[in-house]
Motif scaffolding. Structure first.
Motif, PDB file in Angstrom:
ATOM      1  N   GLY A 213       0.799  -1.219   0.000  1.00 57.08           N
ATOM      2  CA  GLY A 213       0.000   0.000   0.000  1.00 57.08           C
ATOM      3  C   GLY A 213       0.831   1.268   0.000  1.00 57.08           C
ATOM      4  O   GLY A 213       0.293   2.362   0.125  1.00 57.08           O
ATOM      5  N   ARG A 214       2.166   1.122  -0.141  1.00 57.68           N
ATOM      6  CA  ARG A 214       3.089   2.258  -0.128  1.00 57.68           C
ATOM      7  C   ARG A 214       2.988   3.040   1.173  1.00 57.68           C
ATOM      8  O   ARG A 214       3.253   4.248   1.215  1.00 57.68           O
ATOM      9  N   ILE A 215       2.606   2.334   2.247  1.00 55.89           N
ATOM     10  CA  ILE A 215       2.507   2.973   3.557  1.00 55.89           C
ATOM     11  C   ILE A 215       3.864   2.966   4.244  1.00 55.89           C
ATOM     12  O   ILE A 215       4.313   3.972   4.798  1.00 55.89           O
ATOM     13  N   SER A 216       4.546   1.802   4.202  1.00 52.55           N
ATOM     14  CA  SER A 216       5.885   1.681   4.774  1.00 52.55           C
ATOM     15  C   SER A 216       6.592   0.497   4.131  1.00 52.55           C
ATOM     16  O   SER A 216       6.239  -0.660   4.388  1.00 52.55           O
ATOM     17  N   ALA A 217       7.575   0.798   3.314  1.00 48.68           N
ATOM     18  CA  ALA A 217       8.308  -0.274   2.624  1.00 48.68           C
ATOM     19  C   ALA A 217       9.252  -1.010   3.571  1.00 48.68           C
ATOM     20  O   ALA A 217       9.464  -2.213   3.443  1.00 48.68           O
ATOM     21  N   GLY A 218       9.815  -0.273   4.556  1.00 47.06           N
ATOM     22  CA  GLY A 218      10.811  -0.898   5.435  1.00 47.06           C
ATOM     23  C   GLY A 218      10.319  -1.211   6.824  1.00 47.06           C
ATOM     24  O   GLY A 218      11.102  -1.657   7.668  1.00 47.06           O
ATOM     25  N   GLY A 219       9.050  -0.972   7.103  1.00 44.30           N
ATOM     26  CA  GLY A 219       8.519  -1.289   8.430  1.00 44.30           C
ATOM     27  C   GLY A 219       8.891  -0.288   9.506  1.00 44.30           C
ATOM     28  O   GLY A 219       8.872  -0.607  10.700  1.00 44.30           O
ATOM     29  N   ASP A 220       9.240   0.953   9.087  1.00 41.45           N
ATOM     30  CA  ASP A 220       9.552   1.999  10.072  1.00 41.45           C
ATOM     31  C   ASP A 220       8.258   2.599  10.599  1.00 41.45           C
ATOM     32  O   ASP A 220       7.855   3.708  10.215  1.00 41.45           O
ATOM     33  N   VAL A 221       7.601   1.884  11.471  1.00 41.50           N
ATOM     34  CA  VAL A 221       6.306   2.307  11.999  1.00 41.50           C
ATOM     35  C   VAL A 221       6.318   2.269  13.520  1.00 41.50           C
ATOM     36  O   VAL A 221       7.126   1.569  14.140  1.00 41.50           O
ATOM     37  N   ALA A 222       5.430   3.043  14.102  1.00 40.37           N
ATOM     38  CA  ALA A 222       5.201   3.004  15.540  1.00 40.37           C
ATOM     39  C   ALA A 222       3.996   2.116  15.797  1.00 40.37           C
ATOM     40  O   ALA A 222       2.897   2.423  15.332  1.00 40.37           O
ATOM     41  N   VAL A 223       4.204   1.007  16.466  1.00 36.10           N
ATOM     42  CA  VAL A 223       3.128   0.071  16.770  1.00 36.10           C
ATOM     43  C   VAL A 223       2.603   0.381  18.171  1.00 36.10           C
ATOM     44  O   VAL A 223       3.359   0.345  19.148  1.00 36.10           O
ATOM     45  N   VAL A 224       1.329   0.699  18.255  1.00 38.61           N
ATOM     46  CA  VAL A 224       0.706   1.071  19.526  1.00 38.61           C
ATOM     47  C   VAL A 224      -0.206  -0.067  19.962  1.00 38.61           C
ATOM     48  O   VAL A 224      -1.119  -0.451  19.220  1.00 38.61           O
ATOM     49  N   VAL A 225       0.043  -0.612  21.137  1.00 42.55           N
ATOM     50  CA  VAL A 225      -0.741  -1.753  21.615  1.00 42.55           C
ATOM     51  C   VAL A 225      -1.363  -1.430  22.965  1.00 42.55           C
ATOM     52  O   VAL A 225      -0.889  -0.560  23.700  1.00 42.55           O
ATOM     53  N   GLY A 226      -2.418  -2.163  23.268  1.00 40.91           N
ATOM     54  CA  GLY A 226      -3.070  -2.040  24.557  1.00 40.91           C
ATOM     55  C   GLY A 226      -2.625  -3.151  25.480  1.00 40.91           C
ATOM     56  O   GLY A 226      -1.781  -3.980  25.130  1.00 40.91           O
ATOM     57  N   PRO A 227      -3.203  -3.206  26.671  1.00 38.37           N
ATOM     58  CA  PRO A 227      -2.791  -4.209  27.651  1.00 38.37           C
ATOM     59  C   PRO A 227      -3.338  -5.605  27.383  1.00 38.37           C
ATOM     60  O   PRO A 227      -2.970  -6.551  28.063  1.00 38.37           O
ATOM     61  N   GLY A 228      -4.207  -5.765  26.382  1.00 36.23           N
ATOM     62  CA  GLY A 228      -4.806  -7.067  26.107  1.00 36.23           C
ATOM     63  C   GLY A 228      -4.097  -7.812  25.007  1.00 36.23           C
ATOM     64  O   GLY A 228      -2.883  -8.073  25.070  1.00 36.23           O
ATOM     65  N   GLN A 229      -4.861  -8.136  23.937  1.00 38.03           N
ATOM     66  CA  GLN A 229      -4.298  -8.943  22.856  1.00 38.03           C
ATOM     67  C   GLN A 229      -3.266  -8.205  22.019  1.00 38.03           C
ATOM     68  O   GLN A 229      -2.503  -8.818  21.282  1.00 38.03           O
TER      69      GLN A 229
END
Length: 355
Positions: free
Chosen positions: A31-47
Motif C-alpha cells: 500500500g506504499r505505507i511503509s516499505a521498510g517497516g519503520d512504523v510506531a506500533v501502539v498496543v493495549g494491555p490485552g491482545q
C-alpha cells in the motif's frame, strides 16, 4: 460546468478475514505505507501485545508503545514519544481505546494511521472520530480516517465475547440516529448527506436481518463491515450524524452520570431502542427488540444495572452532551415526569414482546 462527482476519503486497504494480521508487513509495503517497516506500533494491555510479538519478525524496524486508559493524556504522552524519530505510519493494535489513542496521536503528528482491530465493540475502528476521556468525561475529537483497516477474525474470536456483541448495539443504533437526522432536516432544515446515510443504513439493515450469531464467521464479517461502513459514513459527511443521535446522547449521559455502567455499544443500543419507542415507530421498535435480545444485549435500564430513576436522570441530562444536535429528545423536550411515564409504557412494551 456542474460538479458531477466528489472525492471521498476512504482507507486504502480494508481486510476482514482470518489470518489478516500475519500479512501486516505486506499490506504496509504493497500500500506504499511503509516499505521498510519503520512504523510506531501502539498496543493495549490485552491482545495487542500478543499481536505485536507475532508481527515483530516481519517489522524489525518498528517501535512498540503500550498505552492504557483511553485518555487524552495518554494520547498526548504518545504524541510526545512519536517525536523521538521519523516514522512512516502509526499502527494501532487492540480495542477501541487503544485505536482512538493511536488515531488522535497520529493525526496530531501528521502521520497516516493503520487500524488493527482485535474487538468489534464499536464503530471507532474506521471512523474519523477519537473518543477520549479528559477530566473524567468522554469527549469526541476529529481525526484523520485510518489509511488501512484490518480485522483478524482469529483475534476477534479469542477476545471477550461481551465486547464484540456490544458492536451489534452500536450498529443497530444507526437506525435511530438516521431517524433523528431526518427529523432535524424536517424541523430545522439541516442537510442530510444521502451517501453517508445509505452507508450507515445498509450496514444496520444487513446486521439486524442476519440470522447468524457471534460463532458464525459470516455474521462476524457482516458486523465488522457494518462498523467500518459507519466509520466511512461519518468521514463522507464530516460529522457523526449518520451514527449518533439521541441514542448516543443517552449513552454519553450515562457515562457522565454513572461511569462504568456498561460499554459504548451496549448503551448505544439501549438508547436507540428507547428513542425509537419515543418516536412511536412500532415496526422498528419490534425489529430492534428482537435483534438486541437475541444477541443478549440490554433492552431495559435494569439490564445495565440502572434504576428507572437513574435512567430518567440520564435522559433528561442527555441533550446537554451534544448541545448542537437536534434529536427526538430535543424535539419532545420531556420533563422528568414525562420520561417516567414513557419509560413505564416502554417497559410494558418490552414485556409484551419478550414475556
Amino acid at each position: 460546468m456542474p460538479l458531477l462527482a466528489r472525492s471521498v476519503l476512504t482507507p486504502l486497504h480494508i481486510d476482514v478475514r482470518r489470518g489478516a494480521v500475519a500479512d501486516l508487513a505486506t499490506i504496509l509495503a504493497d500500500g506504499r505505507i511503509s516499505a521498510g517497516g519503520d512504523v510506531a506500533v501502539v498496543v493495549g494491555p490485552g491482545q495487542g501485545e500478543r499481536i505485536a510479538e507475532l508481527i515483530r519478525p516481519t517489522l524489525g524496524s518498528a517501535d512498540v508503545f503500550t498505552v492504557a486508559g483511553g485518555t487524552l493524556q495518554a494520547a498526548d504522552d504518545l504524541e510526545g514519544k512519536l517525536r523521538a524519530r521519523s516514522y512512516d505510519a502509526v499502527v494501532g493494535i487492540g480495542g477501541g481505546k487503544t485505536i482512538d489513542v493511536a488515531k488522535y496521536s497520529a493525526t496530531r503528528r501528521g502521520l497516516p494511521m493503520v487500524s488493527v482491530a482485535t474487538s468489534l465493540a464499536n464503530d471507532g475502528i474506521a471512523s474519523p472520530v477519537a473518543s477520549l476521556i479528559t477530566d473524567g468525561l468522554k469527549g469526541s475529537y476529529g481525526v484523520h480516517i485510518p489509511i488501512a483497516v484490518i480485522v483478524d477474525l482469529d483475534f476477534v474470536e479469542s477476545g471477550p465475547e461481551r465486547h464484540n456483541r456490544a458492536g451489534i448495539g452500536d450498529v443497530v443504533s444507526n437506525i435511530s440516529a438516521l431517524a433523528d437526522w431526518e427529523l432535524a432536516r424536517v424541523v430545522r432544515g439541516e442537510p442530510v448527506d444521502g451517501l453517508a446515510a445509505s452507508l450507515a443504513r445498509a450496514g444496520a439493515e444487513a446486521l439486524i436481518n442476519h440470522p447468524g450469531d457471534m460463532g458464525d464467521d459470516a455474521f462476524v464479517t457482516v458486523l465488522a463491515e457494518a462498523l467500518i461502513s459507519s466509520g466511512l459514513a461519518m468521514a463522507i459527511c464530516g460529522t457523526s450524524r449518520p451514527s449518533s443521535g439521541g441514542c448516543h446522547e443517552i449513552m454519553h449521559a450515562v457515562d457522565a452520570l454513572f461511569p462504568g455502567t456498561a460499554s459504548h455499544g451496549e448503551l448505544a443500543g439501549l438508547g436507540a431502542l428507547f428513542c425509537t419507542w419515543l418516536r412511536g415507530d412500532t415496526y422498528r421498535f419490534g425489529q430492534m427488540v428482537s435483534c438486541l435480545a437475541r444477541h443478549k444485549l440490554p433492552v431495559t435500564p435494569a439490564d445495565v444495572g440502572l434504576t428507572d430513576e437513574q435512567f430518567v436522570d440520564a435522559v433528561i441530562f442527555a441533550p446537554r452532551t451534544r448541545p448542537d444536535r437536534y434529536t427526538i429528545l430535543e424535539h419532545l423536550a420531556l420533563s422528568p415526569s414525562d420520561v417516567r411515564a414513557r419509560l413505564a409504557d416502554y417497559a410494558g412494551a418490552i414485556h409484551d414482546r419478550l414475556g
